[in-house]
Enzyme design. Sequence first.
Site, PDB file in Angstrom:
ATOM      1  CB  SER A  12      -9.715 -10.460  10.569  1.00  0.00           C
ATOM      2  OG  SER A  12      -8.604 -10.654  11.386  1.00  0.00           O
ATOM      3  N   PRO A 190     -19.158 -20.779  17.057  1.00  0.00           N
ATOM      4  CG  PRO A 190     -16.829 -20.792  16.991  1.00  0.00           C
ATOM      5  CD  PRO A 190     -18.010 -21.709  17.042  1.00  0.00           C
ATOM      6  CB  CYS A 381       8.416   2.088  -7.372  1.00  0.00           C
ATOM      7  SG  CYS A 381       7.835   3.764  -7.092  1.00  0.00           S
ATOM      8  CG  HIS A 507       3.959   0.563  -8.252  1.00  0.00           C
ATOM      9  ND1 HIS A 507       4.677  -0.140  -7.303  1.00  0.00           N
ATOM     10  CD2 HIS A 507       4.115   1.870  -7.956  1.00  0.00           C
ATOM     11  CE1 HIS A 507       5.230   0.709  -6.459  1.00  0.00           C
ATOM     12  NE2 HIS A 507       4.907   1.938  -6.834  1.00  0.00           N
ATOM     13  CD  GLU A 509       3.819  -3.492  -8.230  1.00  0.00           C
ATOM     14  OE1 GLU A 509       4.403  -3.217  -9.300  1.00  0.00           O
ATOM     15  OE2 GLU A 509       4.016  -2.865  -7.172  1.00  0.00           O
TER      16      GLU A 509
HETATM   17  N1  GLN Z   1      10.075   6.192  -1.887  1.00  0.00           N
HETATM   18  C1  GLN Z   1      10.173   6.354  -3.288  1.00  0.00           C
HETATM   19  C2  GLN Z   1       9.455   7.598  -3.798  1.00  0.00           C
HETATM   20  O1  GLN Z   1       8.629   8.139  -3.097  1.00  0.00           O
HETATM   21  C3  GLN Z   1       9.650   5.125  -4.002  1.00  0.00           C
HETATM   22  C4  GLN Z   1       8.177   4.945  -3.881  1.00  0.00           C
HETATM   23  C5  GLN Z   1       7.717   3.545  -4.195  1.00  0.00           C
HETATM   24  O2  GLN Z   1       8.512   2.621  -4.294  1.00  0.00           O
HETATM   25  N2  GLN Z   1       6.429   3.346  -4.309  1.00  0.00           N
HETATM   26  O3  GLN Z   1       9.686   8.045  -4.887  1.00  0.00           O
END
Ligand code: GLN
Length: 533
Positions: A12, A190, A381, A507, A509
Site C-alpha cells: 500500500s 512481486p 474549525c 474547512h 482547505e
Molecule cells: N471538535 C470541534 C467540534 O466538534 C472541532 C471540529 C473540527 O475541527 N473539525 O466542533
Amino acid sequence: MKYIFVTGGVVSSLGKGLAAAALGTLLEHRGLKVLMQKFDPYLNVDPGTMSPFQHGEVYVLDDGAETDLDLGHYERFTSGKLSKLNNLTSGQVYETVIKKERRGDYLGSTVQVIPHVTDEIKNRLYESTENTDANVIITEIGGTTGDIEGMPFLEALRQFKDEVGHENVVFVHATLIPYIKAAEELKTKPTQQSVAALRGIGIAPDVLVCRSEFPLDDDVRRKLAMFCNVPVEAVVPFLDIKGTIYEAPLKMYEQKLDQIVCDRLELETDEIDLLDWRNMVDRIVNPTHTVRIAVVGKYIELQDAYKSIYESLTHAGAANDTAVEILRVSSDDIEEKGPEEVLEGIHGILIPGGFGDRGIEGKVKAVQYARENSIPFFGICLGMQIATIEFARNVCGHKKANSTEFNEKTPDPVICILEEQKEVTEKGASMRLGTWETKLKKGSQAQKLYGTTKVNERHRHRYEFNHDYKSEFEKNGLQLVGTSPDGTLGEIVELKDHPFYIGVQFHPEFQSKPTAPHPLFKGFVAASLEARE
Ligand code: GLN
C-alpha cells in the site's frame, strides 16, 4: 460510458490514488468529462469515525459525505464535484445487503457474497454512472490485490466488465518495482505475482503503472510486459517525484499513459493542452520568496493527517510566488517548551481542525503568541474555537473559559455544543456536515479576501461559537464577521488591528485547488510574506 479501474499491487502507499488522479487530469485536459471515485474494502461505513492514525485526514464533500482522503486528490486534480456515491465501502455494501435481507427482499435465498454482495457493488457502480454527465469514470479500488476484503470488489468488476463490454473497460494496475541494493537490481517478481493473483480472479490488467525509485531499463520493461501479458508501452514507469505531486500528470503524460488508455478504449479526444497545468507546476517549483508557516496540531508526525491543509498552503504559496516551508509543530511541544522557543522565526501560524482535549493548552499558547506578537494567524474549525477560548481567557479575563467539549463544567462556555447536536447519540455521520452558506460582514478582512458577501464552505463539527459572549468579544476587538444566513451560527471571527487574524468554523482547505487557490489561504500566505519582510 468508459470505465477505468485502478487496482494496487505488492504494497500500500505506493501512490495509487495519485496515479489515478493524474490520469484524471490528463483525460480532462483532452476534453473528456471525468468522474473519479473510490471503493474502499474496509468494513467501516465511512472513515468519519476512524482515528487519523488509522486513516489520515477525513475529506468532506459538499453533500456532507465523510470520505477517504484520495477524494481530496481527485477534487484537486480534476474539476468534478464528488458526492457520497463516489466513496463506496464494504461497510455500506453489507449494510444495504443486510437491510434488504431483513426486509425480505431475498426471501427464499441464502444470502451470499456472490451474487448478493457483488450485485450490490455493481448496483452502486451503475448508480454512479446514472448520476453523472461524465463520459469516463475512474474508480480506484482501495487496498492491495490479495487482501481478503478486496475480493468481492474484484469479482464484481470481473462480472461488470462482461456486462458492459470489454472494449469499454480498462484495468490499470499500480505496482511497486523494488530495488534490491545487494543485487543492484530492480525486481519484477512481486509485480508478476500480484498480476498472477489478479488474473486468477479473472482480471487481466491492461496497463501497469510501476512505482520505482530508479528508472526501469528496457530489459525490466520487456520482462514485465512478457510475464504480465501487456504491451511494452503499457508498462508505465512512475518514479518518485522530487518537486511537487502536481508534476504527476506531466510525468504520466511523458510516459503516454493517457494515449495508451484512450487507444485501448477507442476514445476520440481533443489534442491535449497542459499549458495551465505546466504554468501552475512551474509556479510551485520555482518561487521567488519563501515563508515559514507553523501548523500546530496533534497528529503532526503523520504525513496524511492534515493533507488538504498542506496542499492548500502549497496552492496559496504558488499564487504568491512563494515557497511555503511548513513547520509541523506538536501542540504538546509548545505546552512543554513554550511558544517562544518552538515558534521562533515563524512568519505565520495555522491551527487546523481536531477533536478531544489532548494538546489544547499548547494550541491556546500558540494563538496567544500570534495575537500578542502580530504574527499572522489562521484558525480552522477547532483552530477558530481555540482562538475564541484564548481571547476570552487572556483579553476578557475569563480565566477558565473553555469549550464544553473539553470541560463540560467550565463557568465560561464560550464554545458550546450545537443545539441540533444535543440529542445525538450515534457517532457516525452525525456532525454538522457539508456545505452551508456563510454571510460575511461588509468591509471585514475575510469579506475583502473573498470579494463577495456570501460564500459556501464545507463543515464538520459539533460545537459552536456561543453568542452570549459576542458583544463582550466585539467590545474588546474580536469581531464575528461571518454567520449562517439567519445569523444564529458563528462562522468567522476576526481580530481588529492585527495583520491577519482569522478563525473560521468551516474547512476552506477542502475547496482549494492548485489552479484555483482558496482566497483565505492566499491572503494568509500573503500576510505571512509581508510579516517576514
Ligand atoms: N471538535 C470541534 C467540534 O466538534 C472541532 C471540529 C473540527 O475541527 N473539525 O466542533
